[in-house]
Enzyme design. Structure first.
Site, PDB file in Angstrom:
ATOM      1  NE  ARG A  64      -8.456  34.206 -34.016  1.00  0.00           N
ATOM      2  CZ  ARG A  64      -7.310  33.974 -33.381  1.00  0.00           C
ATOM      3  NH1 ARG A  64      -7.291  33.781 -32.073  1.00  0.00           N
ATOM      4  NH2 ARG A  64      -6.175  33.940 -34.046  1.00  0.00           N
ATOM      5  CG  ASP A  66     -11.318  27.755 -39.766  1.00  0.00           C
ATOM      6  OD1 ASP A  66     -10.714  28.397 -38.884  1.00  0.00           O
ATOM      7  OD2 ASP A  66     -11.873  26.665 -39.563  1.00  0.00           O
ATOM      8  NE  ARG A 215     -14.664  23.316 -43.518  1.00  0.00           N
ATOM      9  CZ  ARG A 215     -13.336  23.252 -43.648  1.00  0.00           C
ATOM     10  NH1 ARG A 215     -12.553  24.034 -42.910  1.00  0.00           N
ATOM     11  NH2 ARG A 215     -12.792  22.419 -44.508  1.00  0.00           N
TER      12      ARG A 215
END
Length: 263
Positions: A64, A66, A215
């Protein structure tokens, strides 16, 4: 669909399990997972699938992503009515409706019980960094521009402590709620390579990823490359199991891409 629309008909039987590989430009989408009132990749894909197959569809994705994150190798699975499923026709119709922002790379019938998320062995993410004084307008949508020189050897050393099974709480956004899930993940490989002309690529493969994990790792590794942090700090930050211990800014989402899902 609104409250005044008729209930959709049930999925006809018999059905077949379908596996699709999907690529998309994450700009303009609020992530993959369907959300009421906002444009998402999953919501847009589901709407188009239902239009093509003419029955309700519930999709499962391998990862999933972002808001703003891209994918080249996202995998989704769903059930389709056997008498309406033609892989080539489905692919052509979906690409007519969705391209170029979302592209279906392949469609095939999958074995019974295949699940895009649960059947996955690992996921591979790539993060691109343009590291030169002048930005590149042709890479601006898919890479993070960092003007200051980066020490790639130091960044590579910072990857060593990540390999193996660890608690990545320090590099994840913790979900809200009383029941906090485990942040333990197994990283199979991680490293940097020089693509050429000042473009660096970080690639990481893991069994699964926590929210914002890649990230956060890239943000700290770039801090290491710039000399603001030391590669040796990564192990201590991992052991701290506190998000504040990382202390580095999140790398922007547009440099991140779900590259491949391995089964």
């Amino acid at each position: 669909m609104t409250l005044f629309d008729p209930e959709p008909p049930p999925v006809p039987t018999p059905t077949v399990r379908v596996r699709m590989t999907v690529a998309y430009d994450g700009r303009g989408y609020h992530g993959f997972a369907a959300q009421a009132g906002v444009k998402t990749v999953g919501g847009t894909l589901t709407t188009s699938l239902e239009r093509v197959l003419r029955h309700p569809v519930a999709i499962t994705c391998a990862g999933r992503t972002d808001a703003g994150v891209h994918a080249w190798g996202q995998v989704v699975s769903f059930d389709a009515a056997a008498d309406r499923f033609d892989p080539d026709a489905v692919q052509r119709s979906l690409n007519t409706l969705l391209a170029p922002a979302v592209v279906v790379r392949d469609v095939e019938e999958a074995p019974e019980g295949f699940d895009a998320r649960r059947s996955a062995r690992s996921r591979v993410y790539r993060y691109m960094v343009v590291n030169r004084p002048v930005p590149d307008p042709f890479l601006a949508a898919t890479a993070w521009w960092v003007a200051d020189p980066l020490d790639r050897r130091a960044m590579a050393l910072g990857c060593d402590p990540l390999i193996g099974e660890h608690d990545f709480t320090s590099f994840c956004r913790i979900p809200k709620g009383e029941q906090v899930p485990s942040m333990v993940r197994r990283v199979i490989d991680a490293g940097w390579c020089d693509v050429g002309e000042g473009v660096l690529r970080f690639e990481i493969e893991a069994s699964a990823f926590c929210h914002q994990m890649v990230r956060s790792l890239v943000g700290m590794l770039v801090e290491v490359g710039s000399g603001r942090r030391r590669a040796g700090e990564l192990a201590g930050v991992l052991r701290a199991r506190r998000r504040a211990a990382a202390g580095a800014p999140l790398a922007p989402p547009h440099g991140l891409c779900l590259w491949e899902v391995r089964y």
